[in-house]
Design a protein around this motif. Sequence first.
Motif, PDB file in Angstrom:
ATOM      1  N   THR A  26       0.847  -1.196   0.000  1.00 56.52           N
ATOM      2  CA  THR A  26       0.000   0.000   0.000  1.00 56.52           C
ATOM      3  C   THR A  26       0.878   1.240   0.000  1.00 56.52           C
ATOM      4  O   THR A  26       1.783   1.363   0.838  1.00 56.52           O
ATOM      5  N   TYR A  30      -0.600  10.571   0.656  1.00 53.43           N
ATOM      6  CA  TYR A  30      -0.628  11.778   1.499  1.00 53.43           C
ATOM      7  C   TYR A  30       0.711  11.976   2.188  1.00 53.43           C
ATOM      8  O   TYR A  30       0.960  12.975   2.818  1.00 53.43           O
ATOM      9  N   LYS A  55      -0.905  -0.840  -4.504  1.00 54.91           N
ATOM     10  CA  LYS A  55      -2.233  -0.377  -4.069  1.00 54.91           C
ATOM     11  C   LYS A  55      -2.083   1.095  -3.694  1.00 54.91           C
ATOM     12  O   LYS A  55      -1.336   1.431  -2.766  1.00 54.91           O
ATOM     13  N   ARG A  58      -4.814   7.494  -0.635  1.00 52.64           N
ATOM     14  CA  ARG A  58      -4.277   8.771  -0.147  1.00 52.64           C
ATOM     15  C   ARG A  58      -3.754   8.585   1.270  1.00 52.64           C
ATOM     16  O   ARG A  58      -2.683   9.057   1.600  1.00 52.64           O
ATOM     17  N   ARG A  66       0.137  13.596  12.056  1.00 47.73           N
ATOM     18  CA  ARG A  66       0.585  14.969  12.328  1.00 47.73           C
ATOM     19  C   ARG A  66       0.747  15.193  13.827  1.00 47.73           C
ATOM     20  O   ARG A  66       1.712  15.809  14.274  1.00 47.73           O
ATOM     21  N   GLN A  79       1.908  15.415   3.511  1.00 49.07           N
ATOM     22  CA  GLN A  79       1.995  16.528   2.556  1.00 49.07           C
ATOM     23  C   GLN A  79       1.499  17.828   3.202  1.00 49.07           C
ATOM     24  O   GLN A  79       0.654  17.782   4.089  1.00 49.07           O
ATOM     25  N   ASN A 111     -12.327   9.277  -4.719  1.00 46.61           N
ATOM     26  CA  ASN A 111     -12.172  10.565  -5.389  1.00 46.61           C
ATOM     27  C   ASN A 111     -12.589  10.426  -6.860  1.00 46.61           C
ATOM     28  O   ASN A 111     -11.973   9.682  -7.633  1.00 46.61           O
ATOM     29  N   SER A 137     -11.376   0.148  -6.294  1.00 47.03           N
ATOM     30  CA  SER A 137     -12.110  -0.316  -5.122  1.00 47.03           C
ATOM     31  C   SER A 137     -12.572   0.854  -4.258  1.00 47.03           C
ATOM     32  O   SER A 137     -11.866   1.850  -4.114  1.00 47.03           O
ATOM     33  N   GLN A 138     -13.785   0.709  -3.717  1.00 45.02           N
ATOM     34  CA  GLN A 138     -14.304   1.670  -2.736  1.00 45.02           C
ATOM     35  C   GLN A 138     -14.779   0.888  -1.511  1.00 45.02           C
ATOM     36  O   GLN A 138     -15.041  -0.310  -1.609  1.00 45.02           O
ATOM     37  N   ASN A 180     -10.719  10.818  11.047  1.00 46.67           N
ATOM     38  CA  ASN A 180     -10.551  11.115   9.641  1.00 46.67           C
ATOM     39  C   ASN A 180     -11.551  12.184   9.193  1.00 46.67           C
ATOM     40  O   ASN A 180     -12.686  11.885   8.902  1.00 46.67           O
ATOM     41  N   SER A 182     -11.852  13.604   6.520  1.00 48.57           N
ATOM     42  CA  SER A 182     -12.339  13.460   5.146  1.00 48.57           C
ATOM     43  C   SER A 182     -13.652  12.695   5.113  1.00 48.57           C
ATOM     44  O   SER A 182     -14.445  12.841   4.192  1.00 48.57           O
ATOM     45  N   GLN A 186     -17.306  13.044   2.774  1.00 45.77           N
ATOM     46  CA  GLN A 186     -17.869  11.947   1.981  1.00 45.77           C
ATOM     47  C   GLN A 186     -19.273  11.591   2.441  1.00 45.77           C
ATOM     48  O   GLN A 186     -20.137  11.277   1.639  1.00 45.77           O
TER      49      GLN A 186
HETATM   50  C1  FAD Z   1     -10.471   0.229  -1.117  1.00 43.66           C
HETATM   51  C2  FAD Z   1      -9.774   1.116  -0.143  1.00 43.66           C
HETATM   52  C3  FAD Z   1      -8.717   0.625   0.601  1.00 43.66           C
HETATM   53  C4  FAD Z   1      -8.062   1.447   1.528  1.00 43.66           C
HETATM   54  N1  FAD Z   1      -6.979   0.967   2.218  1.00 43.66           N
HETATM   55  C5  FAD Z   1      -6.243   1.811   2.995  1.00 43.66           C
HETATM   56  C6  FAD Z   1      -5.020   1.397   3.594  1.00 43.66           C
HETATM   57  O1  FAD Z   1      -4.618   0.236   3.464  1.00 43.66           O
HETATM   58  N2  FAD Z   1      -4.327   2.289   4.327  1.00 43.66           N
HETATM   59  C7  FAD Z   1      -4.740   3.602   4.491  1.00 43.66           C
HETATM   60  O2  FAD Z   1      -4.052   4.384   5.138  1.00 43.66           O
HETATM   61  N3  FAD Z   1      -5.905   4.002   3.942  1.00 43.66           N
HETATM   62  C8  FAD Z   1      -6.656   3.152   3.203  1.00 43.66           C
HETATM   63  N4  FAD Z   1      -7.822   3.600   2.625  1.00 43.66           N
HETATM   64  C9  FAD Z   1      -8.366   4.937   2.973  1.00 43.66           C
HETATM   65  C10 FAD Z   1      -7.755   6.009   2.076  1.00 43.66           C
HETATM   66  O3  FAD Z   1      -6.391   6.149   2.375  1.00 43.66           O
HETATM   67  C11 FAD Z   1      -8.407   7.398   2.277  1.00 43.66           C
HETATM   68  O4  FAD Z   1      -8.362   7.794   3.611  1.00 43.66           O
HETATM   69  C12 FAD Z   1      -9.840   7.468   1.858  1.00 43.66           C
HETATM   70  O5  FAD Z   1     -10.104   6.643   0.764  1.00 43.66           O
HETATM   71  C13 FAD Z   1     -10.172   8.944   1.500  1.00 43.66           C
HETATM   72  O6  FAD Z   1      -9.399   9.362   0.399  1.00 43.66           O
HETATM   73  P1  FAD Z   1      -9.981   9.396  -1.102  1.00 43.66           P
HETATM   74  O7  FAD Z   1      -8.886   9.286  -2.079  1.00 43.66           O
HETATM   75  O8  FAD Z   1     -11.013   8.342  -1.181  1.00 43.66           O
HETATM   76  O9  FAD Z   1     -10.802  10.756  -1.203  1.00 43.66           O
HETATM   77  P2  FAD Z   1     -10.529  12.311  -1.055  1.00 43.66           P
HETATM   78  O10 FAD Z   1     -11.742  12.813  -0.352  1.00 43.66           O
HETATM   79  O11 FAD Z   1     -10.156  12.908  -2.360  1.00 43.66           O
HETATM   80  O12 FAD Z   1      -9.271  12.481  -0.132  1.00 43.66           O
HETATM   81  C14 FAD Z   1      -9.325  12.557   1.258  1.00 43.66           C
HETATM   82  C15 FAD Z   1      -7.928  12.200   1.701  1.00 43.66           C
HETATM   83  O13 FAD Z   1      -7.004  13.226   1.240  1.00 43.66           O
HETATM   84  C16 FAD Z   1      -5.951  13.372   2.170  1.00 43.66           C
HETATM   85  N5  FAD Z   1      -5.992  14.741   2.688  1.00 43.66           N
HETATM   86  C17 FAD Z   1      -7.085  15.454   3.079  1.00 43.66           C
HETATM   87  N6  FAD Z   1      -6.734  16.682   3.517  1.00 43.66           N
HETATM   88  C18 FAD Z   1      -5.377  16.748   3.389  1.00 43.66           C
HETATM   89  C19 FAD Z   1      -4.425  17.744   3.703  1.00 43.66           C
HETATM   90  N7  FAD Z   1      -4.771  18.935   4.233  1.00 43.66           N
HETATM   91  N8  FAD Z   1      -3.115  17.477   3.467  1.00 43.66           N
HETATM   92  C20 FAD Z   1      -2.742  16.276   2.945  1.00 43.66           C
HETATM   93  N9  FAD Z   1      -3.593  15.291   2.636  1.00 43.66           N
HETATM   94  C21 FAD Z   1      -4.900  15.530   2.851  1.00 43.66           C
HETATM   95  C22 FAD Z   1      -6.215  12.354   3.287  1.00 43.66           C
HETATM   96  O14 FAD Z   1      -5.506  11.182   2.958  1.00 43.66           O
HETATM   97  C23 FAD Z   1      -7.720  12.134   3.208  1.00 43.66           C
HETATM   98  O15 FAD Z   1      -8.080  10.854   3.725  1.00 43.66           O
HETATM   99  C24 FAD Z   1      -8.497   2.785   1.714  1.00 43.66           C
HETATM  100  C25 FAD Z   1      -9.574   3.271   0.954  1.00 43.66           C
HETATM  101  C26 FAD Z   1     -10.211   2.461   0.036  1.00 43.66           C
HETATM  102  C27 FAD Z   1     -11.348   3.018  -0.772  1.00 43.66           C
END
Ligand code: FAD
Length: 203
Positions: A26, A30, A55, A58, A66, A79, A111, A137-138, A180, A182, A186
């Motif tokens: 993974t 971020y 994989k 973000r 932080r 970031q 996203n 995947s979602q 979280n 975020s 959502q």
């Molecule tokens: C199928 C799947 C598997 C996953 N597996 C894991 C995993 O193994 N490990 C893991 O850690 N997460 C995992 N996640 C969660 C993922 O990392 C995100 O937290 C979540 O999907 C939200 O990000 P996004 O890309 O969907 O959406 P968006 O809404 O576009 O992005 C939100 C994400 O952006 C980032 N972000 C938001 N604000 C800031 C900021 N100010 N500065 C920097 N970055 C910022 C954060 O990561 C936040 O979660 C998984 C998600 C899915 C859908």
Amino acid sequence: MQQPVDDLTDEMMSLFNKDNVFVYNTFQLYRHDRLDYLKKSFDVAKANGYQLGAKLVRGAYMEKERKRAEELNYESPIQPNKPSADEDYNDALTFCLDRLDSLALFIGTHNEDSCMLAARLMDEKNIPHNSPRVSFSQLYGMSDNITFNLAHAGYRVSKYLPYGPVKDVMPYLIRRAQENTSIAGQMGRELGLIRKEMKRRGL
Ligand SMILES: Cc1cc2nc3c(=O)[nH]c(=O)nc-3n(C[C@H](O)[C@H](O)[C@H](O)COP(=O)(O)OP(=O)(O)OC[C@H]3O[C@@H](n4cnc5c(N)ncnc54)[C@H](O)[C@@H]3O)c2cc1C
């Protein structure tokens, strides 16, 4: 704990990803160092004769990371802002889609822009929608609008289902929701879509 996890995953990939990709690492984009690390991992896999499973997410532990960095007085691995995380995520997508001959890609995101970008790039690069090298995947219960439309267009897509004993899973989910920020955004979008669909059905 990241280094031992990465080392263990590399070792497993070198054992099991010789002819096909079964093990994925993974990459949390971020983190400001992960795009570079993805590229290095690809080079290491190539040099050692195995395929990389990537994989891309973000990252789910931004607030925790932080806070910990501040408390223990080291530079935050996260970031500086959301656009930087988005830029690295999308660059990582492009990097992977250009190297599918020796890499398999799992796109874990809710996203819409990143999903659209991946879908558009696949068309531009003549990668079949159902390529076994790319999947989306979602999380189960979230962003069905993305999952269903991708599936309808023939992409490989799955729902990701965390499971376990209720006494462990409920506190885990509540902690994730609290930590979280975020999720709040959502949830708002999800509720809006459900209301719209209910209205469409006259409910
Ligand atoms: C199928 C799947 C598997 C996953 N597996 C894991 C995993 O193994 N490990 C893991 O850690 N997460 C995992 N996640 C969660 C993922 O990392 C995100 O937290 C979540 O999907 C939200 O990000 P996004 O890309 O969907 O959406 P968006 O809404 O576009 O992005 C939100 C994400 O952006 C980032 N972000 C938001 N604000 C800031 C900021 N100010 N500065 C920097 N970055 C910022 C954060 O990561 C936040 O979660 C998984 C998600 C899915 C859908």
